[in-house]
Design a protein around this motif. Structure first.
Motif, PDB file in Angstrom:
ATOM      1  N   ASP A 173       0.817  -1.216   0.000  1.00 29.34           N
ATOM      2  CA  ASP A 173       0.000   0.000   0.000  1.00 29.34           C
ATOM      3  C   ASP A 173       0.850   1.265   0.000  1.00 29.34           C
ATOM      4  OD1 ASP A 173      -2.213  -1.623   0.074  1.00 29.34           O
ATOM      5  OD2 ASP A 173      -2.700  -1.235   2.186  1.00 29.34           O
ATOM      6  N   ARG A 174       1.899   1.260   0.825  1.00 29.40           N
ATOM      7  CA  ARG A 174       2.721   2.460   0.989  1.00 29.40           C
ATOM      8  C   ARG A 174       4.207   2.077   1.089  1.00 29.40           C
ATOM      9  NH1 ARG A 174       0.509   7.304   2.653  1.00 29.40           N
ATOM     10  NH2 ARG A 174       2.665   8.007   2.320  1.00 29.40           N
ATOM     11  N   PRO A 175       4.806   1.655  -0.017  1.00 27.34           N
ATOM     12  CA  PRO A 175       6.220   1.253   0.026  1.00 27.34           C
ATOM     13  C   PRO A 175       7.149   2.381   0.457  1.00 27.34           C
ATOM     14  CG  PRO A 175       5.439   1.469  -2.247  1.00 27.34           C
ATOM     15  CD  PRO A 175       4.230   1.516  -1.369  1.00 27.34           C
ATOM     16  N   ASP A 176       6.695   3.623   0.322  1.00 29.93           N
ATOM     17  CA  ASP A 176       7.517   4.753   0.735  1.00 29.93           C
ATOM     18  C   ASP A 176       7.698   4.830   2.242  1.00 29.93           C
ATOM     19  OD1 ASP A 176       4.648   5.371   0.540  1.00 29.93           O
ATOM     20  OD2 ASP A 176       5.229   7.325   1.370  1.00 29.93           O
ATOM     21  N   ARG A 177       6.899   4.078   3.002  1.00 32.17           N
ATOM     22  CA  ARG A 177       6.986   4.111   4.464  1.00 32.17           C
ATOM     23  C   ARG A 177       7.840   2.970   5.021  1.00 32.17           C
ATOM     24  NH1 ARG A 177       3.063   7.400   6.660  1.00 32.17           N
ATOM     25  NH2 ARG A 177       4.575   7.510   8.374  1.00 32.17           N
ATOM     26  N   VAL A 178       8.321   2.066   4.148  1.00 32.95           N
ATOM     27  CA  VAL A 178       9.021   0.864   4.611  1.00 32.95           C
ATOM     28  C   VAL A 178      10.447   0.849   4.066  1.00 32.95           C
ATOM     29  CG1 VAL A 178       8.976  -1.648   4.753  1.00 32.95           C
ATOM     30  CG2 VAL A 178       6.820  -0.365   4.588  1.00 32.95           C
ATOM     31  N   ASP A 179      11.437   0.772   4.963  1.00 31.80           N
ATOM     32  CA  ASP A 179      12.834   0.667   4.549  1.00 31.80           C
ATOM     33  C   ASP A 179      13.163  -0.761   4.115  1.00 31.80           C
ATOM     34  OD1 ASP A 179      13.978   3.160   4.556  1.00 31.80           O
ATOM     35  OD2 ASP A 179      14.630   3.092   6.639  1.00 31.80           O
ATOM     36  N   ARG A 180      13.217  -1.651   5.083  1.00 34.52           N
ATOM     37  CA  ARG A 180      13.469  -3.078   4.840  1.00 34.52           C
ATOM     38  C   ARG A 180      12.450  -3.885   5.630  1.00 34.52           C
ATOM     39  NH1 ARG A 180      18.992  -5.102   3.327  1.00 34.52           N
ATOM     40  NH2 ARG A 180      19.790  -3.465   1.957  1.00 34.52           N
ATOM     41  N   MET A 181      12.313  -5.144   5.248  1.00 35.34           N
ATOM     42  CA  MET A 181      11.235  -5.941   5.828  1.00 35.34           C
ATOM     43  C   MET A 181      11.706  -7.383   6.034  1.00 35.34           C
ATOM     44  SD  MET A 181       7.366  -6.114   4.313  1.00 35.34           S
ATOM     45  CE  MET A 181       7.912  -6.508   2.629  1.00 35.34           C
ATOM     46  N   ILE A 182      11.394  -7.923   7.213  1.00 32.73           N
ATOM     47  CA  ILE A 182      11.648  -9.335   7.506  1.00 32.73           C
ATOM     48  C   ILE A 182      10.308  -9.981   7.816  1.00 32.73           C
ATOM     49  CG2 ILE A 182      12.828 -11.005   8.980  1.00 32.73           C
ATOM     50  CD1 ILE A 182      14.930  -8.908   9.576  1.00 32.73           C
ATOM     51  N   LEU A 183      10.003 -11.073   7.124  1.00 35.79           N
ATOM     52  CA  LEU A 183       8.734 -11.777   7.286  1.00 35.79           C
ATOM     53  C   LEU A 183       9.021 -13.203   7.733  1.00 35.79           C
ATOM     54  CD1 LEU A 183       7.088 -10.685   3.899  1.00 35.79           C
ATOM     55  CD2 LEU A 183       6.975  -9.494   6.101  1.00 35.79           C
ATOM     56  N   MET A 184       8.428 -13.619   8.858  1.00 33.71           N
ATOM     57  CA  MET A 184       8.618 -14.980   9.363  1.00 33.71           C
ATOM     58  C   MET A 184       7.309 -15.751   9.231  1.00 33.71           C
ATOM     59  SD  MET A 184      10.088 -12.444  11.279  1.00 33.71           S
ATOM     60  CE  MET A 184       9.466 -12.446  12.950  1.00 33.71           C
ATOM     61  N   GLY A 185       7.283 -16.726   8.326  1.00 38.22           N
ATOM     62  CA  GLY A 185       6.081 -17.530   8.108  1.00 38.22           C
ATOM     63  C   GLY A 185       4.846 -16.678   7.934  1.00 38.22           C
ATOM     64  N   PRO A 186       4.878 -15.664   7.042  1.00 39.98           N
ATOM     65  CA  PRO A 186       3.765 -14.704   6.968  1.00 39.98           C
ATOM     66  C   PRO A 186       2.462 -15.343   6.524  1.00 39.98           C
ATOM     67  CG  PRO A 186       5.201 -14.456   5.066  1.00 39.98           C
ATOM     68  CD  PRO A 186       5.897 -15.401   6.005  1.00 39.98           C
ATOM     69  N   GLY A 187       1.350 -14.776   7.005  1.00 35.97           N
ATOM     70  CA  GLY A 187       0.036 -15.182   6.523  1.00 35.97           C
ATOM     71  C   GLY A 187      -0.256 -14.538   5.186  1.00 35.97           C
ATOM     72  N   GLY A 188      -1.378 -14.938   4.596  1.00 35.63           N
ATOM     73  CA  GLY A 188      -1.805 -14.324   3.353  1.00 35.63           C
ATOM     74  C   GLY A 188      -1.058 -14.787   2.130  1.00 35.63           C
ATOM     75  N   ILE A 189      -0.351 -15.899   2.218  1.00 33.73           N
ATOM     76  CA  ILE A 189       0.410 -16.397   1.071  1.00 33.73           C
ATOM     77  C   ILE A 189      -0.277 -17.659   0.548  1.00 33.73           C
ATOM     78  CG2 ILE A 189       2.683 -17.067   0.219  1.00 33.73           C
ATOM     79  CD1 ILE A 189       2.455 -14.229   1.428  1.00 33.73           C
ATOM     80  N   GLY A 190      -1.164 -17.472  -0.432  1.00 27.52           N
ATOM     81  CA  GLY A 190      -1.906 -18.606  -0.982  1.00 27.52           C
ATOM     82  C   GLY A 190      -3.037 -19.048  -0.082  1.00 27.52           C
ATOM     83  N   THR A 191      -3.640 -18.115   0.668  1.00 31.12           N
ATOM     84  CA  THR A 191      -4.667 -18.449   1.650  1.00 31.12           C
ATOM     85  C   THR A 191      -5.821 -19.247   1.060  1.00 31.12           C
ATOM     86  OG1 THR A 191      -4.164 -16.409   2.838  1.00 31.12           O
ATOM     87  CG2 THR A 191      -6.230 -17.490   3.369  1.00 31.12           C
ATOM     88  N   THR A 192      -6.239 -18.918  -0.136  1.00 26.32           N
ATOM     89  CA  THR A 192      -7.450 -19.532  -0.690  1.00 26.32           C
ATOM     90  C   THR A 192      -7.166 -20.701  -1.618  1.00 26.32           C
ATOM     91  OG1 THR A 192      -7.484 -18.034  -2.595  1.00 26.32           O
ATOM     92  CG2 THR A 192      -8.609 -17.307  -0.605  1.00 26.32           C
ATOM     93  N   ARG A 193      -5.930 -21.124  -1.723  1.00 25.41           N
ATOM     94  CA  ARG A 193      -5.590 -22.120  -2.739  1.00 25.41           C
ATOM     95  C   ARG A 193      -5.524 -23.549  -2.218  1.00 25.41           C
ATOM     96  NH1 ARG A 193      -1.016 -18.878  -6.290  1.00 25.41           N
ATOM     97  NH2 ARG A 193      -2.306 -17.052  -6.724  1.00 25.41           N
ATOM     98  N   ALA A 194      -5.623 -23.735  -0.926  1.00 24.18           N
ATOM     99  CA  ALA A 194      -5.568 -25.083  -0.368  1.00 24.18           C
ATOM    100  C   ALA A 194      -6.320 -25.098   0.947  1.00 24.18           C
ATOM    101  CB  ALA A 194      -4.111 -25.513  -0.147  1.00 24.18           C
ATOM    102  N   LEU A 195      -6.630 -26.299   1.440  1.00 21.09           N
ATOM    103  CA  LEU A 195      -7.292 -26.410   2.729  1.00 21.09           C
ATOM    104  C   LEU A 195      -6.376 -25.880   3.827  1.00 21.09           C
ATOM    105  CD1 LEU A 195      -8.850 -29.971   2.411  1.00 21.09           C
ATOM    106  CD2 LEU A 195     -10.039 -27.781   2.236  1.00 21.09           C
ATOM    107  N   PRO A 196      -6.938 -25.253   4.858  1.00 20.09           N
ATOM    108  CA  PRO A 196      -6.100 -24.741   5.954  1.00 20.09           C
ATOM    109  C   PRO A 196      -5.320 -25.865   6.623  1.00 20.09           C
ATOM    110  CG  PRO A 196      -8.333 -23.846   6.092  1.00 20.09           C
ATOM    111  CD  PRO A 196      -8.363 -24.916   5.053  1.00 20.09           C
ATOM    112  N   THR A 197      -4.150 -25.526   7.152  1.00 16.71           N
ATOM    113  CA  THR A 197      -3.353 -26.489   7.901  1.00 16.71           C
ATOM    114  C   THR A 197      -4.045 -26.822   9.219  1.00 16.71           C
ATOM    115  OG1 THR A 197      -2.150 -24.736   9.022  1.00 16.71           O
ATOM    116  CG2 THR A 197      -1.222 -25.533   6.939  1.00 16.71           C
ATOM    117  N   LYS A 198      -3.597 -27.890   9.870  1.00 22.41           N
ATOM    118  CA  LYS A 198      -4.143 -28.241  11.174  1.00 22.41           C
ATOM    119  C   LYS A 198      -3.884 -27.130  12.187  1.00 22.41           C
ATOM    120  CE  LYS A 198      -3.899 -33.285  10.706  1.00 22.41           C
ATOM    121  NZ  LYS A 198      -3.310 -34.531  11.257  1.00 22.41           N
TER     122      LYS A 198
END
Length: 287
Positions: free
Chosen positions: A117-142
């Motif tokens: 949304d606003r890349p101008d507000r973010v310098d660098r980014m670290i994501l650990m097991g982020p949500g929202g990656i293919g949420t609708t493409r498979a059944l949810p995990t246990k």
């Protein structure tokens, strides 16, 4: 390198909400965004990271809307968008133009959405097991099913929290102390949280649109995102599938991937020493 200061805690007005924020250290700002499991708070999710990072940065740790001591309202029609708006509002309230973002799971999705949304507000980014990656493409995990069903059935309980953290968040269940389970359980049974859980299965007439918005890999801006990003994913993650890591590395222009063996969903907690060293090196890269 800065000297670690005593932690400061305060409520920060952010639009219609108030966010509870913990700060430590000085220097370039780093915002730590926690996951969405029952009873999650900023300081409990990053208990093994705040002091180490505060030796190098100004570390800002909010309780996200719906959690801890922050306001409990969240726009369920676009939760990641609303979380990104709240984080951006927090930066405004603290008079911060740009910041590094570190996000685990739910907080990782919030960080990524803000970077889109606003890349101008973010310098660098670290994501650990982020949500929202293919949420609708498979059944949810246990693990995700257990998280989403926490307030259902016979309601919240300490046993449910213990099962979620020890069976699904970490690789080594024996490493989780009882004190952490107690802390998370007490936070999960606040009356206003029980009445309106912040992380729930989308339902109702707007659910398909909500699911689409929660799948960030469908956002065409992802392939154009120029924010330098490090994705850290435990190979034994039982909440968000580790296959999401290569998806981000292939799609984003400036994305590195660190895959950790014998590590679950809580990489920053289980592999704290490695994570802290790696995070400092990555975040201290050229602006």
């Amino acid at each position: 390198m800065s000297t670690v200061r005593t932690r400061e805690e305060r409520m920060v007005p952010v639009g219609r909400r108030s966010l509870f924020v913990t700060e430590a250290g000085a220097g370039r700002p780093v915002v730590l965004l926690h996951g969405g499991g029952p009873g999650a708070t900023g300081t409990s999710n990053y208990a093994r990271n705040i002091n180490a990072l505060a030796e190098h940065f100004r570390v800002i740790v909010p309780d996200l809307p719906g959690y801890g001591r922050s306001s409990k309202d969240l726009d369920q029609s676009d939760p990641f968008g609303d979380l990104a708006l709240a984080v951006r509002g927090l930066l405004d309230a603290l008079d911060i133009d740009r910041a590094h973002l570190v996000g685990n799971s739910y907080g990782g999705a919030a960080a990524l959405r803000l970077a889109l949304d606003r890349p101008d507000r973010v310098d660098r980014m670290i994501l650990m097991g982020p949500g929202g990656i293919g949420t609708t493409r498979a059944l949810p995990t246990k693990g995700l099913n257990h998280l989403l069903s926490y307030y259902g059935g016979d309601g919240p309980s300490r046993d449910k929290v213990a099962t979620f953290i020890r069976d699904y968040l970490v690789h080594d269940a024996g490493a989780v102390p009882d004190e952490l389970i107690d802390l998370r359980y007490e936070a999960s049974i606040q009356p206003d949280v029980v009445a309106s859980p912040p992380l729930r299965r989308p339902s109702g007439p707007g659910a398909p649109r909500t699911l689409w918005r929660m799948d960030l890999t469908r956002d065409r801006r992802l392939s154009r995102c120029e924010v330098p990003t490090l994705v850290v994913w435990g190979q034994d993650d039982k909440v968000n599938r580790p296959s999401g890591g290569p998806v981000l590395a292939r799609t984003m222009r400036r994305c590195d991937l660190l895959s950790l063996a014998r590590t679950g969903h809580w990489a920053q907690w289980e592999r704290a020493e490695l994570f802290n060293t790696t995070a400092v090196a990555f975040l201290e890269g050229e602006r």
